[in-house]
Scaffold this active site. Structure first.
Site, PDB file in Angstrom:
ATOM      1  N   TYR A  82       0.897  -1.233   0.026  1.00  0.00           N
ATOM      2  CA  TYR A  82       0.048  -0.079  -0.052  1.00  0.00           C
ATOM      3  C   TYR A  82       0.788   1.396   0.056  1.00  0.00           C
ATOM      4  O   TYR A  82       1.879   1.206   0.957  1.00  0.00           O
ATOM      5  CB  TYR A  82      -0.848  -0.011   1.484  1.00  0.00           C
ATOM      6  CG  TYR A  82      -1.978   0.802   1.211  1.00  0.00           C
ATOM      7  CD1 TYR A  82      -3.096   0.395   0.041  1.00  0.00           C
ATOM      8  CD2 TYR A  82      -2.418   1.877   2.160  1.00  0.00           C
ATOM      9  CE1 TYR A  82      -4.466   1.300   0.198  1.00  0.00           C
ATOM     10  CE2 TYR A  82      -3.486   2.863   1.954  1.00  0.00           C
ATOM     11  CZ  TYR A  82      -4.510   2.499   0.986  1.00  0.00           C
ATOM     12  OH  TYR A  82      -5.388   3.248   1.155  1.00  0.00           O
ATOM     13  N   SER A 192     -21.448  -3.450  -0.789  1.00  0.00           N
ATOM     14  CA  SER A 192     -20.546  -3.001   0.252  1.00  0.00           C
ATOM     15  C   SER A 192     -20.829  -2.056   1.024  1.00  0.00           C
ATOM     16  O   SER A 192     -22.033  -1.207   0.940  1.00  0.00           O
ATOM     17  CB  SER A 192     -19.353  -2.626  -0.538  1.00  0.00           C
ATOM     18  OG  SER A 192     -19.601  -1.381  -1.395  1.00  0.00           O
ATOM     19  N   VAL A 194     -19.359   0.858   1.220  1.00  0.00           N
ATOM     20  CA  VAL A 194     -19.370   2.210   0.732  1.00  0.00           C
ATOM     21  C   VAL A 194     -20.525   2.304  -0.244  1.00  0.00           C
ATOM     22  O   VAL A 194     -21.151   3.416  -0.571  1.00  0.00           O
ATOM     23  CB  VAL A 194     -18.059   2.296  -0.377  1.00  0.00           C
ATOM     24  CG1 VAL A 194     -18.037   3.484  -1.365  1.00  0.00           C
ATOM     25  CG2 VAL A 194     -16.747   2.389   0.462  1.00  0.00           C
ATOM     26  N   ARG A 216     -27.380 -14.168  -6.622  1.00  0.00           N
ATOM     27  CA  ARG A 216     -27.350 -14.983  -5.380  1.00  0.00           C
ATOM     28  C   ARG A 216     -28.819 -15.390  -5.264  1.00  0.00           C
ATOM     29  O   ARG A 216     -29.525 -14.969  -5.854  1.00  0.00           O
ATOM     30  CB  ARG A 216     -26.995 -14.091  -4.270  1.00  0.00           C
ATOM     31  CG  ARG A 216     -27.816 -12.896  -3.615  1.00  0.00           C
ATOM     32  CD  ARG A 216     -27.273 -12.032  -2.982  1.00  0.00           C
ATOM     33  NE  ARG A 216     -26.252 -11.108  -3.358  1.00  0.00           N
ATOM     34  CZ  ARG A 216     -25.256 -10.627  -2.690  1.00  0.00           C
ATOM     35  NH1 ARG A 216     -25.288 -10.808  -1.415  1.00  0.00           N
ATOM     36  NH2 ARG A 216     -24.213  -9.666  -3.369  1.00  0.00           N
ATOM     37  N   TRP A 312      -9.226   8.039  -3.698  1.00  0.00           N
ATOM     38  CA  TRP A 312      -8.529   7.756  -2.677  1.00  0.00           C
ATOM     39  C   TRP A 312      -8.857   8.665  -1.547  1.00  0.00           C
ATOM     40  O   TRP A 312      -8.263   9.836  -1.580  1.00  0.00           O
ATOM     41  CB  TRP A 312      -7.053   7.381  -3.314  1.00  0.00           C
ATOM     42  CG  TRP A 312      -5.938   6.684  -1.810  1.00  0.00           C
ATOM     43  CD1 TRP A 312      -6.762   5.743  -1.068  1.00  0.00           C
ATOM     44  CD2 TRP A 312      -4.916   7.009  -1.777  1.00  0.00           C
ATOM     45  NE1 TRP A 312      -5.703   5.344  -0.384  1.00  0.00           N
ATOM     46  CE2 TRP A 312      -4.509   5.869  -0.731  1.00  0.00           C
ATOM     47  CE3 TRP A 312      -3.923   7.375  -2.317  1.00  0.00           C
ATOM     48  CZ2 TRP A 312      -3.188   5.625  -0.066  1.00  0.00           C
ATOM     49  CZ3 TRP A 312      -2.325   7.408  -1.941  1.00  0.00           C
ATOM     50  CH2 TRP A 312      -2.067   6.404  -0.855  1.00  0.00           C
TER      51      TRP A 312
END
Lengths: 380, 380
Positions: A82, A192, A194, A216, A312
């Site tokens: 990272y 998710s 987010v 699913r 980011w």
């Protein structure tokens, strides 16, 4: 130290406080931290370091760490891959230079340095910056390195995970395109943390959203759940990648442009998402769960003038002044009014409780499980 | 019409003028145009239409088309796959609605309407906008739809191709990143007309450049030629895609950021080019010669914050006010001072002469050859 009794009356974490003050004096308070002295798979390189906490300085706070999540970026950081990472140091008294894992988490103030204003015992705080090393039971920090949260407005899970996921969703919806009520955005990874935050924040902004999720068995349950959160439409990856299904989407948007795309997957999913975007739209990539790159047909760049960028949240701390504090403040408001609800019981959110013997084991379990969904470790 | 005699003394195009005025009166002047009434492969659908030119109106110019290139976008337009295209109409007296091929070209003024100022017979002009239909021998147009070129400063080839390739290179180097002398850019298709223009314009701006070209038997000749034009370094596609070669490039740039990438190829070539770019750099895609998409690893978007965009000179006409006139003016200056040299004899630049019988055949040959390099048709 009579205030300790007051704190002990806080019913949320009675055990925490009992343990924290079972030592005879404060200076003997010992902390346990999950450290690494070399980069590698977290399950291999993480170990527990037990050490005595320093005295609390004039401008410092003594902090009890309450809860910390395991984010993919935390894992990548321990792996050494990272771009943002803390230096390895011997500050904690380790034989070898080491760093503490974790970047996000919520702490409770146990003691306030004599020169610190604006903080009281019992306050909840989070690190003002990344690379703090949140995977430990206690720490001592300059008060300037912390941001105070309104604990009465947030659940523990919300507080522990406020800085990355909901702030990412908030910033992506607010900092890149000028979206107005009625505008559309499309995202993958709709299930998710987010994705769920984006659905809810978008709803509050009056936006229409299309969220792509993996197919699913119990798809309809998930569709219902995300629709309840505010999703305008929820589609599967197969629908997203079907040319025929494009007509359905056009019947939904009725000619309104889809101005923003949020991508955490990459590969063919992202390419099909990009094809849904309007001229001049922005495609923000904040993850690559498929491990495949972002693939954009040339014509979408030249003729549709797509802006393909990365997102980011860590870089935005420096790139956009006050972005962290501003977005945390906005997210707190949204959580306080119920626009963003706590979803600790969803199928991608897991709480684990640390116990005295097994801090390492708890984290190892959480790390192993973290592909299934967000893992939160509660320190005891 | 005594001025005709003066024009006839222009030695550049004596045959042109003789032919143009062999009719007994101006109104009987006939034009031949390469038209299409349906979309398809140009070699199949293009045909010649011969028609009488209209009278020249008060605010109009009668134009003798001198030369026109075949750009990839012209071909895509006839194929019907280009987003910008002229409407099919019966304006030229065709039985079916038709459009004239070609978007770029240089014309000589044969007659000036009584209300037109600033133009004289013999002037060179180019269309002010796209979709003019340049593949014809003559046309009549409002003077406001033309831009005048300084014919004494430009070769015929330069004038015929000024609006697309060198202006694209100029705009890409000037409108997207703030490049200063000593800064670096990298491009593929270094041997294309855009690539050659970018090398020369970049050199004039004091920029360092790395140009990627296809390997070939006479590579050193091409390297020498591009270096002569001002390329700082010329590398092959294999070198670009070699991980080891990255160290060589770093030894050249000595830590200076490569702030801009120009991509007309796509695929693995473009991915490797993108890896060379610095944090926050811009990658502009203006073509996709490999027929492969733009493939960007997720990390380059998130952690390097690359801005991946498309470049389309046609869209810039509307998007950036005065971009066409501004960049033409700048390119003219660069051509006038020799900063951009004429390269009609290079291995990717071909002139073809139309003759009376074979306008169609000339274009068909040019279309067939156009994969080898820029084809220019000179009207006779």
């Amino acid at each position: 130290m009579s205030s300790l009794l007051l704190l002990q009356s806080n019913m949320l974490f009675p055990k925490v406080l009992t343990r924290a003050f079972s030592s005879t004096t404060m200076v003997q308070l010992r902390a346990r931290a999950l450290i690494y002295t070399q980069y590698g798979e977290p399950i291999d390189v993480l170990k527990v370091h037990s050490y005595e906490l320093p005295q609390v300085g004039t401008n410092q706070l003594l902090l009890q760490h309450l809860a910390a999540p395991i984010n993919p970026s935390d894992i990548n950081q321990v792996q050494g891959v990272y771009p943002s990472k803390p230096p390895l140091t011997t500050d904690l008294g380790t034989d070898e230079p080491a760093a503490v894992g974790g970047n996000e988490g919520v702490f409770q103030v146990l003691e306030v340095g004599s020169g610190v204003e604006g903080y009281s015992k019992g306050d909840w705080v989070i690190p003002a910056d990344v690379n703090y090393g949140t995977w430990r039971t206690h720490s001592v920090a300059d008060s300037s390195k912390m941001l105070k949260l309104p604990k009465e407005k947030l659940s523990l899970n919300q507080a522990a995970t406020i800085a990355v996921n909901p702030c990412s969703a908030y910033q992506m919806l607010n900092y890149y395109e000028s979206l107005k009520p009625g505008d559309w955005f499309i995202q993958n990874a709709g299930n998710s943390q987010v994705g769920r935050a984006a659905i809810q924040i978008g709803k509050k902004m009056g936006l229409n959203s299309i969220s792509i999720v993996r197919n699913r068995d119990n798809l309809q349950e998930l569709v219902d759940e995300l629709t309840e959160l505010g999703a305008t439409h929820v589609i599967t990856e197969e629908q997203n990648e079907s040319r025929e299904f494009g007509a359905t989407i056009k019947s939904w948007t009725k000619g309104s442009p889809i101005k923003l795309g949020l991508n955490a997957v990459g590969g063919s999913n992202c390419t099909a998402l990009a094809r849904k975007l309007a001229n001049d739209a922005t495609l923000l990539t904040y993850g690559g769960m498929s491990m495949k790159p972002v693939i954009i047909p040339t014509g979408l760049l030249i003729f549709k003038n797509l802006n393909v960028k990365g997102f980011w949240v860590t870089a935005n701390i420096k790139r956009i002044p006050n972005s962290r504090q501003d977005s945390i403040n906005e997210v707190i408001k949204l959580m306080d009014t119920g626009a963003i609800v706590d979803t600790p019981n969803s199928d991608n959110f897991f709480e684990l409780k640390d116990s005295d013997e097994s801090l390492l084991k708890t984290f190892q379990t959480a790390l192993t499980n973290s592909k299934k969904g967000k893992q939160i470790v509660l320190f005891e």
